[in-house]
Design an enzyme around this catalytic site. Sequence first.
Site, PDB file in Angstrom:
ATOM      1  N   LYS A  14      50.546  45.530  33.732  1.00  0.00           N
ATOM      2  CA  LYS A  14      50.098  46.807  33.194  1.00  0.00           C
ATOM      3  C   LYS A  14      50.077  46.653  31.497  1.00  0.00           C
ATOM      4  O   LYS A  14      49.064  47.049  31.027  1.00  0.00           O
ATOM      5  CB  LYS A  14      51.024  47.876  33.639  1.00  0.00           C
ATOM      6  CG  LYS A  14      50.706  48.239  35.239  1.00  0.00           C
ATOM      7  CD  LYS A  14      51.690  49.340  35.738  1.00  0.00           C
ATOM      8  CE  LYS A  14      51.989  50.340  35.109  1.00  0.00           C
ATOM      9  NZ  LYS A  14      52.873  51.224  35.830  1.00  0.00           N
ATOM     10  N   ASP A  67      51.599  56.062  35.491  1.00  0.00           N
ATOM     11  CA  ASP A  67      51.972  56.043  36.847  1.00  0.00           C
ATOM     12  C   ASP A  67      50.507  55.906  37.664  1.00  0.00           C
ATOM     13  O   ASP A  67      49.540  56.466  37.651  1.00  0.00           O
ATOM     14  CB  ASP A  67      52.606  57.120  37.576  1.00  0.00           C
ATOM     15  CG  ASP A  67      53.356  56.807  38.492  1.00  0.00           C
ATOM     16  OD1 ASP A  67      54.423  56.001  38.528  1.00  0.00           O
ATOM     17  OD2 ASP A  67      52.870  57.490  39.706  1.00  0.00           O
ATOM     18  N   TYR A 142      47.569  45.041  43.415  1.00  0.00           N
ATOM     19  CA  TYR A 142      46.384  45.309  44.649  1.00  0.00           C
ATOM     20  C   TYR A 142      45.107  44.681  44.062  1.00  0.00           C
ATOM     21  O   TYR A 142      43.839  45.054  44.826  1.00  0.00           O
ATOM     22  CB  TYR A 142      46.342  46.762  44.856  1.00  0.00           C
ATOM     23  CG  TYR A 142      47.666  47.532  45.531  1.00  0.00           C
ATOM     24  CD1 TYR A 142      47.965  47.247  46.699  1.00  0.00           C
ATOM     25  CD2 TYR A 142      48.414  48.176  44.883  1.00  0.00           C
ATOM     26  CE1 TYR A 142      48.888  47.703  47.331  1.00  0.00           C
ATOM     27  CE2 TYR A 142      49.569  48.939  45.490  1.00  0.00           C
ATOM     28  CZ  TYR A 142      50.055  48.708  46.663  1.00  0.00           C
ATOM     29  OH  TYR A 142      50.855  49.017  47.141  1.00  0.00           O
ATOM     30  N   ASP A 143      45.103  44.022  43.128  1.00  0.00           N
ATOM     31  CA  ASP A 143      43.704  43.570  42.584  1.00  0.00           C
ATOM     32  C   ASP A 143      42.953  42.776  43.554  1.00  0.00           C
ATOM     33  O   ASP A 143      41.763  42.967  43.517  1.00  0.00           O
ATOM     34  CB  ASP A 143      43.846  42.687  41.227  1.00  0.00           C
ATOM     35  CG  ASP A 143      43.806  43.459  40.142  1.00  0.00           C
ATOM     36  OD1 ASP A 143      43.962  44.838  40.145  1.00  0.00           O
ATOM     37  OD2 ASP A 143      43.898  43.316  38.858  1.00  0.00           O
ATOM     38  N   ARG A 167      42.790  52.089  34.544  1.00  0.00           N
ATOM     39  CA  ARG A 167      43.702  52.096  33.206  1.00  0.00           C
ATOM     40  C   ARG A 167      42.752  52.316  32.004  1.00  0.00           C
ATOM     41  O   ARG A 167      43.142  53.235  31.273  1.00  0.00           O
ATOM     42  CB  ARG A 167      44.294  50.762  33.312  1.00  0.00           C
ATOM     43  CG  ARG A 167      45.314  50.409  32.186  1.00  0.00           C
ATOM     44  CD  ARG A 167      46.435  49.405  32.276  1.00  0.00           C
ATOM     45  NE  ARG A 167      47.154  49.783  33.494  1.00  0.00           N
ATOM     46  CZ  ARG A 167      46.966  49.139  34.919  1.00  0.00           C
ATOM     47  NH1 ARG A 167      46.116  48.179  35.016  1.00  0.00           N
ATOM     48  NH2 ARG A 167      47.703  49.586  35.522  1.00  0.00           N
TER      49      ARG A 167
HETATM   50  P1  ITT Z   1      56.334  50.719  36.227  1.00  0.00           P
HETATM   51  O1  ITT Z   1      56.400  52.217  37.012  1.00  0.00           O
HETATM   52  O2  ITT Z   1      57.695  50.432  35.815  1.00  0.00           O
HETATM   53  O3  ITT Z   1      55.352  50.966  35.080  1.00  0.00           O
HETATM   54  P2  ITT Z   1      55.118  49.662  38.587  1.00  0.00           P
HETATM   55  O4  ITT Z   1      54.662  48.235  38.971  1.00  0.00           O
HETATM   56  O5  ITT Z   1      55.960  50.425  39.744  1.00  0.00           O
HETATM   57  O6  ITT Z   1      55.702  49.739  37.180  1.00  0.00           O
HETATM   58  P3  ITT Z   1      53.110  51.839  39.244  1.00  0.00           P
HETATM   59  O7  ITT Z   1      54.150  52.629  39.924  1.00  0.00           O
HETATM   60  O8  ITT Z   1      52.137  52.484  38.052  1.00  0.00           O
HETATM   61  O9  ITT Z   1      53.856  50.768  38.444  1.00  0.00           O
HETATM   62  O10 ITT Z   1      52.109  51.058  40.288  1.00  0.00           O
HETATM   63  C1  ITT Z   1      52.185  51.383  41.474  1.00  0.00           C
HETATM   64  C2  ITT Z   1      51.774  49.944  42.253  1.00  0.00           C
HETATM   65  O11 ITT Z   1      50.387  49.638  42.028  1.00  0.00           O
HETATM   66  C3  ITT Z   1      52.507  48.847  41.768  1.00  0.00           C
HETATM   67  O12 ITT Z   1      52.925  47.864  42.841  1.00  0.00           O
HETATM   68  C4  ITT Z   1      51.414  48.017  40.769  1.00  0.00           C
HETATM   69  O13 ITT Z   1      51.510  46.695  40.891  1.00  0.00           O
HETATM   70  C5  ITT Z   1      50.238  48.352  41.447  1.00  0.00           C
HETATM   71  N1  ITT Z   1      49.026  48.624  40.370  1.00  0.00           N
HETATM   72  C6  ITT Z   1      49.183  49.301  39.305  1.00  0.00           C
HETATM   73  N2  ITT Z   1      48.084  49.286  38.614  1.00  0.00           N
HETATM   74  C7  ITT Z   1      47.332  48.021  39.076  1.00  0.00           C
HETATM   75  C8  ITT Z   1      46.176  47.467  38.841  1.00  0.00           C
HETATM   76  O14 ITT Z   1      45.534  47.778  37.678  1.00  0.00           O
HETATM   77  N3  ITT Z   1      45.614  46.420  39.685  1.00  0.00           N
HETATM   78  C9  ITT Z   1      46.464  46.170  40.717  1.00  0.00           C
HETATM   79  N4  ITT Z   1      47.582  46.752  40.920  1.00  0.00           N
HETATM   80  C10 ITT Z   1      47.955  47.829  40.272  1.00  0.00           C
END
Ligand code: ITT
Length: 187
Positions: A14, A67, A142-143, A167
């Site tokens: 991220k 988030d 989830y990409d 994002r």
């Molecule tokens: P932080 O809260 O520590 O920042 P996190 O990985 O827990 O990190 P999120 O709660 O924002 O971040 O993300 C929720 C899930 O969605 C997490 O498993 C990420 O890997 C996934 N995710 C977030 N943005 C993504 C993207 O652009 N492409 C694919 N998966 C994504």
Amino acid sequence: MSSRIYFASSNRHKFEEAKSILAGFGLDLKFYRCSLEEVQDERLEKIARHKAREAYSMISKPVIVEDVGLFISSLKGFPGPYSSYVFDTLGNKGLLKLVSRDRTARFRSVIAYCGARDRVMLFSSNVRGRIAGREKGSRWGYDPIFIPEGHSLTYSQIPDKNLISHRYLALRKFANWYLHTRKSVGP
Ligand code: ITT
């Protein structure tokens, strides 16, 4: 207002995407690696606001947190705010088994910026799309299973993901606000 901003997260992917997106607006992002508490709430806004306050209390410098949730229509919005937990437990393969014929979904990003203890600014965006039949490509999270609307490829397979992603859209709103505010406050 300085243009040095921190991105607090446990997720380097991220951060790397956010850094590259904000560089396009002339903003320098630094990684502050940490694990922030995710309050249990249906609203990503509330989770992001909480994470931003916590991050600011740790570093006392301008900081962004993000988030993200993947909301799948046929699962009534699941995993949504639980996306992180579901990715770590079921993973893409497990999630694919739950998705039925209606594959529509959306990615939502909420960016929270905190530059002073009591003030958090929120910027959000949604990207509609659908869940692929199987994993395609191998980026992160989830990409491999998310196909944005108007495309036939998954985020993993789209080289310019950073120009169309949830994002990017949320960070663009942030950058426009930040640069405008900085201009009116002065250097
Ligand atoms: P932080 O809260 O520590 O920042 P996190 O990985 O827990 O990190 P999120 O709660 O924002 O971040 O993300 C929720 C899930 O969605 C997490 O498993 C990420 O890997 C996934 N995710 C977030 N943005 C993504 C993207 O652009 N492409 C694919 N998966 C994504």
